[in-house]
Design a protein around this motif. Structure first.
Motif, PDB file in Angstrom:
ATOM      1  N   LYS A 299     -32.509   9.695  97.767  1.00 61.51           N
ATOM      2  CA  LYS A 299     -33.938   9.506  97.479  1.00 61.51           C
ATOM      3  C   LYS A 299     -34.797  10.240  98.489  1.00 61.51           C
ATOM      4  CE  LYS A 299     -33.579   5.031  98.016  1.00 61.51           C
ATOM      5  NZ  LYS A 299     -32.158   4.822  98.288  1.00 61.51           N
ATOM      6  N   SER A 300     -34.506   9.999  99.764  1.00 66.93           N
ATOM      7  CA  SER A 300     -35.312  10.652 100.803  1.00 66.93           C
ATOM      8  C   SER A 300     -35.158  12.156 100.711  1.00 66.93           C
ATOM      9  CB  SER A 300     -34.882  10.183 102.188  1.00 66.93           C
ATOM     10  OG  SER A 300     -35.063   8.808 102.306  1.00 66.93           O
ATOM     11  N   THR A 301     -33.949  12.602 100.437  1.00 67.10           N
ATOM     12  CA  THR A 301     -33.713  14.032 100.341  1.00 67.10           C
ATOM     13  C   THR A 301     -34.570  14.643  99.237  1.00 67.10           C
ATOM     14  OG1 THR A 301     -31.462  13.618 101.080  1.00 67.10           O
ATOM     15  CG2 THR A 301     -31.911  15.774 100.112  1.00 67.10           C
TER      16      THR A 301
ATOM     17  N   MET B 159     -44.287   8.704  99.279  1.00 69.28           N
ATOM     18  CA  MET B 159     -44.087   7.600 100.213  1.00 69.28           C
ATOM     19  C   MET B 159     -42.617   7.261 100.282  1.00 69.28           C
ATOM     20  SD  MET B 159     -47.221   5.146  99.365  1.00 69.28           S
ATOM     21  CE  MET B 159     -48.787   5.864  98.941  1.00 69.28           C
ATOM     22  N   ASP B 160     -42.097   7.223 101.492  1.00 68.14           N
ATOM     23  CA  ASP B 160     -40.683   6.909 101.676  1.00 68.14           C
ATOM     24  C   ASP B 160     -40.544   5.509 102.250  1.00 68.14           C
ATOM     25  OD1 ASP B 160     -38.008   6.931 101.908  1.00 68.14           O
ATOM     26  OD2 ASP B 160     -37.858   8.737 103.122  1.00 68.14           O
ATOM     27  N   GLU B 161     -40.250   4.580 101.411  1.00 67.60           N
ATOM     28  CA  GLU B 161     -40.069   3.182 101.799  1.00 67.60           C
ATOM     29  C   GLU B 161     -41.135   2.709 102.769  1.00 67.60           C
ATOM     30  OE1 GLU B 161     -36.165   1.931 102.505  1.00 67.60           O
ATOM     31  OE2 GLU B 161     -35.235   3.648 101.540  1.00 67.60           O
ATOM     32  N   PRO B 162     -42.398   2.821 102.385  1.00 73.88           N
ATOM     33  CA  PRO B 162     -43.446   2.509 103.362  1.00 73.88           C
ATOM     34  C   PRO B 162     -43.518   1.032 103.713  1.00 73.88           C
ATOM     35  CG  PRO B 162     -44.414   2.908 101.224  1.00 73.88           C
ATOM     36  CD  PRO B 162     -42.956   3.221 101.097  1.00 73.88           C
TER      37      PRO B 162
HETATM   38 MG   LIG Z   1     -34.122   7.217 102.708  1.00 70.12          MG
END
Ligand SMILES: [Mg+2]
Ligand SMILES: Nc1ncnc2c1ncn2[C@@H]1O[C@H](COP(=O)(O)OP(=O)(O)OP(=O)(O)O)[C@@H](O)[C@H]1O
Lengths: 294, 388
Positions: free
Chosen positions: B43-45, B176-179
């Motif tokens: 996901k982050s990638t 937004m990455d797991e804010p």
């Molecule tokens: Mg991640």
């Protein structure tokens, strides 16, 4: 909450710290006491024990224009070589930190100069910058004696500044790189997302966060350039031409061991010691306040 | 209308390990798209590829119809909120929020000490910037915090400052990455509301990474689930809940998780649970093992011991506010646990240690083949043993 380990057996404790104490006493306090003794006394011209002369040695050096010249030269040298070595190290570390191609190899290569003894550095630079045969002699083809550290004071100064910075740069580089790598990647990435290019990222984020390291290196570099530059000067310029590179530490050596005037040399080294202590104090007192320890 | 974001055949590998393969995704303007999936699924990638912090190995990223693969993050004009907020620790909240605008509008020289006073337009620009900061701060209610450094802010306050920094440039795309993952449970629920609200007010496109399915279900207009580097399913929260495309999606979405019972297809395509037909038929299915998925709220327990039903013993009953969760063990030799959700007022009838019959409406059941993919089913009228 006394978590220090304590020894019941004082003899054992004493024995354990003795080697360290011995080293410090023999190589630091004893020479310092000797220097103090010499600084306040003088040797009779025809032998015999030293005579106490009070402040006379100090009065003599402070009224000597040659001494003030060496103070001036030392300050110029300290400022230039500190600025150059810190600036270059920061630049290199920022570039390595961006992981440009070959960054792993550079990381090793850049540290090597620090492992080289000062006289060896001096020797290398003497050859490189020799006006008649060195690499730099090429510019003398433009105009005769455009570069000649043996004749021109500023050329000589530049030569020792470059040699010393080259060596110190390696040391500074390692500290900068370590500090840069401890800055969370996401901060730099956030700045990139916020629209900063490489330069602004360095200026807005990385350099401010490096402030503690920068401060530490400032203290170390200035101190080093005052007390540890003897080897380079001795090999490259010998304090010349016309005392243009007659740094305080080099003058101590030449007065003491060439001129055999131990008392004057000792008095000068006491002054140098106080100067370094004073500078360090000032830096901690006033500069550190402006540093954010994140 | 142009897509706000389009991904075409995005693939990415780190060294030999493939992380993403052939991701296709199109996001409409104004959508709130959640990217969900188990930890390490990429996901982050994917988010970093969209932002330009990471370069994809293959495929294209288009933002507002424009291919941005050759553009640096700054040129893509998108804002990102990092999981750890990535606030600049040496700057006050106001300076943090101002930075994107400063960088955008002032040259490097106009920001240098002393030299900056030479610029005639600097004062005007800085005044405009502080006006905009004021507006954003007001919208997020962080005005009293503007002078503080990030170290002096709580988690929720930092989160808001990070949001403000993202908002101030008015980008059309927010990543937004797991804010919310660093916040405590209560604050998380609160910020969930605020984010949804913010999304509505701004009308911007949000791409929101989370591994919390509740966040995804409650906030998104659509959810994209990644699994093993592939897009397992994309659709509205209801789609993913009611028609999961694979066993992985079915298991990921929904809390408590879906019950999965081993079953098999007989040669006629009937789904058999244990020895009992379920009323489900796979039109041209091959005989073999399948998995039957049943949401906890779709199972009915029957006190009457009808032999034509699978039996389960009630082990434990948990109070969950309006609902109660019953944990059962399937009888026979199978050790499969089963969770059933019932309204609080029906609990009196069920006693731990007792055995009950399991019933469900076949049209509510999900069927997955041996590789975990959803199978099309229809129901047959003769629901032997599977009373609704
Ligand atoms: Mg991640
Ligand atoms: N720079 C990198 N180098 C090598 N492997 C990486 C790198 N970044 C991520 N990976 C690997 O890629 C995979 C996907 O990572 P990613 O961070 O995208 O996962 P994620 O879905 O965001 O997980 P989480 O929910 O835990 O944040 C992981 O297996 C991770 O180990």
């Amino acid at each position: 909450m006394d978590r220090r380990a304590t020894f019941d057996n004082l003899w054992l404790a004493g024995a354990l710290v003795a080697p360290q104490i011995l080293l410090v006493v023999v190589f630091f306090y004893w020479p310092t006491m000797q220097a103090l003794y010499w600084a306040f006394s003088t040797q009779p011209p025809f032998g015999g024990t030293n005579q106490w002369v009070g402040w006379q040695n100090f009065e003599q050096i402070f009224s000597d224009a040659v001494y003030w010249n060496s103070v001036r030269v030392s300050i110029v040298f300290a400022i230039l070589s500190t600025a150059l070595s810190i600036g270059m190290a920061l630049l290199l570390a920022l570039m390595i930190d961006r992981q440009l191609a070959g960054h792993k190899a550079y990381r090793f290569v850049y540290f090597w100069p620090y492992a080289i003894a000062a006289p060896a550095v001096g020797l290398a630079f003497r050859f490189i910058f020799a006006p008649d045969a060195g690499f730099v002699s090429a510019i003398n083809q433009l105009a005769p004696n455009l570069w000649n550290p043996a004749l021109k004071g500023w050329d000589a100064m530049l030569l020792i500044v470059i040699a010393n910075s080259w060596k110190m740069m390696a040391y500074n580089f390692i500290f900068f790189l370590a500090a840069l790598q401890s800055i969370p990647r996401s901060l730099v990435e956030a700045a990139a997302m916020d629209g900063s290019g490489v330069l602004r990222r360095a200026r807005d984020i990385q350099i401010p966060l490096l402030a503690p390291t920068l401060f530490f290196l400032l203290v170390i570099n200035i101190t080093e350039s005052f007390v540890d530059s003897f080897g380079i000067v001795d090999i490259t310029t010998g304090g010349g031409p016309a005392r243009a590179t007659d740094l305080m530490v080099f003058k101590i050596y030449s007065d003491g061991f060439k001129g055999l005037d131990y008392s004057m040399a000792a008095a000068q080294s006491i002054v140098l010691m106080l100067l370094v202590i004073g500078l360090t104090f000032v830096q901690f007192r006033y500069v550190e306040k402006r540093v954010h320890y994140a | 209308m142009e897509h706000s974001l389009e991904l075409a055949q995005i693939s990415k590998a780190f060294g030999k390990t493939g992380v993403l393969s052939e991701i296709d995704l199109a996001v409409q303007p104004g959508e709130f798209l959640s990217l969900v999936g188990p930890s390490g699924c990429g996901k982050s990638t994917l988010l970093r590829i969209i932002s330009g912090l990471e370069r994809q190995d293959a495929g294209q990223v288009r933002i507002a119809g424009r291919t941005v693969d050759a553009l640096s993050p700054r040129a893509r004009n998108i804002a990102m909120v990092f999981q750890n907020y990535a606030l600049y620790p040496h700057m006050s909240a106001a300076e943090n929020i101002a930075l994107p605008l400063m960088v955008d509008r002032l040259s490097l020289f106009e920001r240098l000490p002393l030299i900056r006073h030479l610029s005639p337009r600097r004062k005007r620009i800085e005044a405009a910037i502080s006006g905009e900061i004021g507006k954003v701060a007001e919208a997020l209610q962080i005005e009293p915090l503007l002078a503080r450094k990030p170290g002096q802010l709580s988690g929720g306050q930092r989160q808001r400052v990070a949001l403000a920094r993202a908002m101030v440039r008015q980008p059309s795309l927010f990543l937004m990455d797991e804010p919310l993952s660093n916040l405590d449970a209560q604050l998380r629920v609160h910020m969930r509301d605020e984010l949804t609200d913010l999304h509505r007010r701004l009308g911007a496109t949000f791409i929101y990474v989370t591994h919390d399915q509740i966040e995804a279900m409650t906030m998104s207009t659509r959810i994209a689930m990644l699994d093993g580097g592939r897009l397992a399913q994309i659709g509205s929260p209801a789609d993913l809940y009611e028609r999961p495309a694979s066993l992985t999606v079915a298991r990921f979405i929904g809390s408590p998780a879906i019950n999965v019972l081993p079953a098999r297809l007989d040669p006629q395509g009937h789904v058999i649970l244990g020895t009992l037909p379920t009323g489900l038929v796979v039109p041209d299915g091959m005989a073999g093992p399948v998995s039957l998925g049943l949401r906890p709220e779709h199972i009915r327990l029957h006190a009457a011991c009808d032999r034509a039903m699978p039996m389960a013993t009630l082990r434990r009953s948990e109070h969950h506010g309006a609902d109660r969760l019953l944990h059962l063990d399937l009888a026979e030799d199978r050790q499969t646990g089963l969770i059933v959700r019932i309204p609080q007022d029906e609990t009196g009838q069920f006693q731990p240690g007792e055995t009950y019959g399991i019933g469900f409406a076949p049209e509510k059941a999900h069927l997955f083949d041996a590789s975990g993919l959803r199978m099309a089913t229809r129901t047959v009228p003769a629901r032997i043993g599977a009373a609704a």
